[in-house]
Design a protein around this motif. Structure first.
Motif, PDB file in Angstrom:
ATOM      1  N   TYR A  56      16.606  12.973   2.094  1.00  0.00           N
ATOM      2  CA  TYR A  56      17.072  11.750   1.441  1.00  0.00           C
ATOM      3  C   TYR A  56      17.009  10.609   2.446  1.00  0.00           C
ATOM      4  O   TYR A  56      17.501  10.719   3.571  1.00  0.00           O
ATOM      5  N   ARG A  57      16.403   9.489   2.035  1.00  0.00           N
ATOM      6  CA  ARG A  57      16.278   8.327   2.920  1.00  0.00           C
ATOM      7  C   ARG A  57      16.811   7.075   2.230  1.00  0.00           C
ATOM      8  O   ARG A  57      16.406   6.773   1.107  1.00  0.00           O
ATOM      9  N   ASN A  58      17.676   6.394   2.931  1.00  0.00           N
ATOM     10  CA  ASN A  58      18.111   5.069   2.489  1.00  0.00           C
ATOM     11  C   ASN A  58      17.173   4.056   3.151  1.00  0.00           C
ATOM     12  O   ASN A  58      17.178   3.899   4.371  1.00  0.00           O
ATOM     13  N   LEU A  59      16.369   3.368   2.351  1.00  0.00           N
ATOM     14  CA  LEU A  59      15.324   2.485   2.866  1.00  0.00           C
ATOM     15  C   LEU A  59      15.756   1.025   2.957  1.00  0.00           C
ATOM     16  O   LEU A  59      14.946   0.163   3.305  1.00  0.00           O
ATOM     17  N   ALA A  60      17.001   0.710   2.624  1.00  0.00           N
ATOM     18  CA  ALA A  60      17.488  -0.662   2.758  1.00  0.00           C
ATOM     19  C   ALA A  60      17.337  -1.109   4.214  1.00  0.00           C
ATOM     20  O   ALA A  60      17.506  -0.299   5.137  1.00  0.00           O
ATOM     21  N   PRO A  61      16.956  -2.362   4.426  1.00  0.00           N
ATOM     22  CA  PRO A  61      16.909  -3.499   3.491  1.00  0.00           C
ATOM     23  C   PRO A  61      15.563  -3.674   2.790  1.00  0.00           C
ATOM     24  O   PRO A  61      15.348  -4.697   2.134  1.00  0.00           O
ATOM     25  N   TYR A  62      14.660  -2.704   2.941  1.00  0.00           N
ATOM     26  CA  TYR A  62      13.359  -2.837   2.290  1.00  0.00           C
ATOM     27  C   TYR A  62      13.489  -2.721   0.771  1.00  0.00           C
ATOM     28  O   TYR A  62      14.452  -2.154   0.249  1.00  0.00           O
ATOM     29  N   VAL A  63      12.493  -3.255   0.077  1.00  0.00           N
ATOM     30  CA  VAL A  63      12.440  -3.216  -1.381  1.00  0.00           C
ATOM     31  C   VAL A  63      11.608  -2.009  -1.809  1.00  0.00           C
ATOM     32  O   VAL A  63      10.553  -1.732  -1.230  1.00  0.00           O
ATOM     33  N   ILE A  64      12.085  -1.301  -2.808  1.00  0.00           N
ATOM     34  CA  ILE A  64      11.298  -0.228  -3.423  1.00  0.00           C
ATOM     35  C   ILE A  64      10.719  -0.784  -4.721  1.00  0.00           C
ATOM     36  O   ILE A  64      11.448  -1.199  -5.619  1.00  0.00           O
ATOM     37  N   MET A  65       9.393  -0.794  -4.795  1.00  0.00           N
ATOM     38  CA  MET A  65       8.695  -1.330  -5.960  1.00  0.00           C
ATOM     39  C   MET A  65       7.819  -0.251  -6.572  1.00  0.00           C
ATOM     40  O   MET A  65       7.420   0.707  -5.891  1.00  0.00           O
ATOM     41  N   PRO A  66       7.460  -0.383  -7.857  1.00  0.00           N
ATOM     42  CA  PRO A  66       6.438   0.503  -8.401  1.00  0.00           C
ATOM     43  C   PRO A  66       5.139   0.325  -7.618  1.00  0.00           C
ATOM     44  O   PRO A  66       4.783  -0.789  -7.215  1.00  0.00           O
ATOM     45  N   GLY A  67       4.419   1.412  -7.386  1.00  0.00           N
ATOM     46  CA  GLY A  67       3.133   1.295  -6.733  1.00  0.00           C
ATOM     47  C   GLY A  67       2.209   0.391  -7.522  1.00  0.00           C
ATOM     48  O   GLY A  67       2.233   0.367  -8.759  1.00  0.00           O
ATOM     49  N   LEU A  68       1.384  -0.369  -6.823  1.00  0.00           N
ATOM     50  CA  LEU A  68       0.461  -1.284  -7.495  1.00  0.00           C
ATOM     51  C   LEU A  68      -0.699  -0.515  -8.115  1.00  0.00           C
ATOM     52  O   LEU A  68      -1.134   0.516  -7.584  1.00  0.00           O
ATOM     53  N   VAL A  69      -1.182  -1.014  -9.233  1.00  0.00           N
ATOM     54  CA  VAL A  69      -2.374  -0.481  -9.900  1.00  0.00           C
ATOM     55  C   VAL A  69      -3.445  -1.561  -9.812  1.00  0.00           C
ATOM     56  O   VAL A  69      -3.379  -2.564 -10.520  1.00  0.00           O
ATOM     57  N   ASP A  70      -4.406  -1.376  -8.908  1.00  0.00           N
ATOM     58  CA  ASP A  70      -5.482  -2.357  -8.767  1.00  0.00           C
ATOM     59  C   ASP A  70      -6.608  -1.951  -9.706  1.00  0.00           C
ATOM     60  O   ASP A  70      -7.324  -0.980  -9.463  1.00  0.00           O
ATOM     61  N   ALA A  71      -6.764  -2.711 -10.770  1.00  0.00           N
ATOM     62  CA  ALA A  71      -7.668  -2.338 -11.862  1.00  0.00           C
ATOM     63  C   ALA A  71      -9.102  -2.801 -11.651  1.00  0.00           C
ATOM     64  O   ALA A  71      -9.919  -2.663 -12.571  1.00  0.00           O
ATOM     65  N   HIS A  72      -9.436  -3.303 -10.469  1.00  0.00           N
ATOM     66  CA  HIS A  72     -10.778  -3.853 -10.270  1.00  0.00           C
ATOM     67  C   HIS A  72     -11.171  -3.708  -8.801  1.00  0.00           C
ATOM     68  O   HIS A  72     -10.955  -4.601  -7.989  1.00  0.00           O
ATOM     69  N   VAL A  73     -11.796  -2.570  -8.465  1.00  0.00           N
ATOM     70  CA  VAL A  73     -12.172  -2.287  -7.082  1.00  0.00           C
ATOM     71  C   VAL A  73     -13.585  -1.709  -7.063  1.00  0.00           C
ATOM     72  O   VAL A  73     -13.890  -0.767  -7.792  1.00  0.00           O
ATOM     73  N   HIS A  74     -14.447  -2.277  -6.223  1.00  0.00           N
ATOM     74  CA  HIS A  74     -15.801  -1.758  -6.030  1.00  0.00           C
ATOM     75  C   HIS A  74     -15.804  -0.867  -4.788  1.00  0.00           C
ATOM     76  O   HIS A  74     -15.764  -1.364  -3.654  1.00  0.00           O
ATOM     77  N   LEU A  75     -15.860   0.444  -5.014  1.00  0.00           N
ATOM     78  CA  LEU A  75     -15.873   1.376  -3.892  1.00  0.00           C
ATOM     79  C   LEU A  75     -17.295   1.746  -3.457  1.00  0.00           C
ATOM     80  O   LEU A  75     -17.482   2.288  -2.361  1.00  0.00           O
ATOM     81  N   ASN A  76     -18.280   1.503  -4.333  1.00  0.00           N
ATOM     82  CA  ASN A  76     -19.701   1.499  -3.971  1.00  0.00           C
ATOM     83  C   ASN A  76     -20.301   2.856  -3.598  1.00  0.00           C
ATOM     84  O   ASN A  76     -21.498   2.929  -3.293  1.00  0.00           O
ATOM     85  N   GLU A  77     -19.509   3.899  -3.598  1.00  0.00           N
ATOM     86  CA  GLU A  77     -20.026   5.230  -3.267  1.00  0.00           C
ATOM     87  C   GLU A  77     -20.304   5.995  -4.552  1.00  0.00           C
ATOM     88  O   GLU A  77     -19.474   5.941  -5.465  1.00  0.00           O
ATOM     89  N   PRO A  78     -21.452   6.677  -4.646  1.00  0.00           N
ATOM     90  CA  PRO A  78     -22.518   6.845  -3.660  1.00  0.00           C
ATOM     91  C   PRO A  78     -23.525   5.697  -3.725  1.00  0.00           C
ATOM     92  O   PRO A  78     -23.445   4.838  -4.590  1.00  0.00           O
TER      93      PRO A  78
END
Length: 485
Positions: A56-78
């Motif tokens: 168990y970790r108390n992370l204060a004073p940091y903010v806990i947010m939902p992870g971001l969903v980046d809907a537009h990324v060019h990873l270019n592989e392969p």
């Protein structure tokens, strides 16, 4: 195993409150949330869910947010893995609190426009993703019969260009094609998306100049092409005016009005001039959604010096007054999502030594920078942007856009345990050499950000921390389940 994290600042239920979150690293789900309270290590609630004090970790004073969903990324592989790859791109995403990325069908070779190509993409991605990764398919002139098979295989929707993409293997489509594609996917759970620029060039000679430049350029610029300064950003900006976007978006709205059951989406909106058209279409009830990008909300044409081709992207970064109006459209809800459109290339293709905006590859490298960009620029707005707004634009709404709202984008019981641990007070300066994407060249080099991601947790597993770096092994899953709305 079960774990718990807490803070006095957790973005949850449209508020920032104290909360304790209990989750499992085995199934990756949030098991229980105690709202309004930071529990002690020996609390009976933790014991009930099998959380030992050391877990168990108390992370204060940091903010806990939902992870971001980046809907537009060019990873270019392969195919163009020297531009970017699954490992480097998803590690860069993780460093910025992004827990899910959706890969674009180009600029990989082959592009994800049919099942054979898509399977090559999936094989290339195995065991290389540090965050959960989904996939868009492509709309090209000859793949109408491939759309349904790709939906069944797990693509989350399709992207097409109404102007030449810049790569030969991904040609442009027409409004006629869009109408046919809408009829093909009618009744399916999917989304059709468009790079919305169209060039009103009719003279074959002007078209030849445009093709030569790898830019479809305005007739006025083409007529006087030999006399313009290609190292001046103002020349490039004039070559792709707002009218290109307005024309394309008008055509997309026309298509939407003919078949109202299929949702359409405009990627990387750069001009405010199209906002009234979009607003009117949405008010009519048409299924039309819009995204903009972190760079359009933070950069302005007036500040781009000659030869700085790392700033080139299409549509182009427009004026400061335009930037302010995009913020207004975003905060009013006309624009619903903000994404990176991370589209890097090699340094050679950016042509920094020559500094020619017309021949350099267009694309901004910024995956993982979204949260600090919005927090930094948002603090300058009136009133200042809140973490709740940012989370809505980059997590909740993007998860809905990609059909993953049943598991991503919110901190709720039963959802994936995806978290961005954010220090809103950290101040630092971006440097190219400290970035995680493959080609370390970004227009944000030298920019001071406020706000730093301290840790990123994907389905209960820590995949990045500012102190220790990335996890030794990839933790990301490939997201191929059917869309939900």
């Amino acid at each position: 195993m079960s774990y718990a994290i807490s803070s006095t600042k957790v973005v949850i239920d449209g508020n920032v409150i104290a909360a304790t979150i209990i989750f499992s690293s085995k199934n990756g789900k949030i098991l229980h949330i105690v709202k309004g309270e930071v529990l002690s290590q020996d609390d009976s609630i933790l014991a009930k869910f099998g959380v030992f004090p050391d877990d168990y970790r108390n992370l204060a004073p940091y903010v806990i947010m939902p992870g971001l969903v980046d809907a537009h990324v060019h990873l270019n592989e392969p195919g163009r893995t020297d531009w970017e790859g699954f490992e480097s791109g998803t590690k860069a995403a993780a460093s910025g609190g992004v827990t899910t990325v959706i890969d674009m069908p180009l600029n990989a070779i082959p592009p994800s426009t049919n099942i054979k190509n898509f399977n090559i993409k999936l094989e290339a991605a195995k065991n290389k993703t540090w965050v959960d990764t989904g996939f868009w398919g492509g709309l090209v002139p000859d793949n109408l019969d491939d759309l349904i098979p790709l939906i069944k295989a797990g693509v989350r929707g399709f992207k097409g260009f109404l102007i030449e993409s810049g790569v030969d293997e991904f040609p442009a489509i027409t409004p006629t094609y869009i109408n046919k594609a809408m009829q093909k996917v009618k009744g399916e759970s999917t989304l059709l998306m468009f790079h919305a620029e169209m060039q009103p060039v009719t003279d074959p000679g002007l078209q030849e100049i445009s093709n030569k430049c790898k830019n479809h350029i305005d007739e006025k610029i083409a007529n006087d092409f030999d006399s313009i300064d290609p190292t001046s950003y103002s020349s490039f900006l004039a070559s792709r005016p707002d009218s290109f976007e307005v024309k394309a978006i008008s055509e997309i709205i026309s298509c939407a009005s003919k078949e109202t059951s299929v949702p359409l989406h405009i990627v990387h909106l750069a001009t405010h001039e199209a906002v009234p058209l979009i607003k009117a279409a949405q008010e009519k009830g048409l299924k039309l959604s819009v995204e903009t990008c972190f760079h359009y909300l933070s950069l302005a044409a007036e500040n781009i010096a000659n030869c700085k081709t790392q700033f080139k992207c299409c549509p182009p970064i427009r004026t400061e007054s335009n930037r302010k109006l995009l913020w207004k459209a975003l905060r009013s809800g006309i624009i619903s999502t903000v994404v990176s459109d991370h589209s890097p290339c090699t340094r050679e293709l950016k042509g920094l030594e020559k500094g020619d905006f017309f021949t350099a590859w267009g694309g901004i490298a910024s995956v993982g920078f979204g949260l600090p960009i919005l927090w930094t620029e948002g603090s300058k707005q009136d009133p200042p942007v809140s973490l709740i707004e940012i989370s809505k634009w980059t997590s909740e709404n993007t998860a809905r856009q990609v059909g993953l709202s049943q598991r991503k984008g919110k901190i709720e019981e039963g959802m994936d345990a995806d978290f961005a641990i954010f220090d809103p007070n950290a101040v630092y300066t971006v440097s190219n050499k400290a970035t995680f994407f493959k080609n370390k060249l970004t227009p944000f080099d030298g920019v001071e950000f406020t706000g730093r991601v301290m840790e990123t947790i994907v389905r209960g597993n820590s995949v990045y921390s500012f102190q220790n770096g990335h996890s030794k092994v990839s933790m990301g899953q490939l997201l191929l389940e059917p869309r939900t709305f």
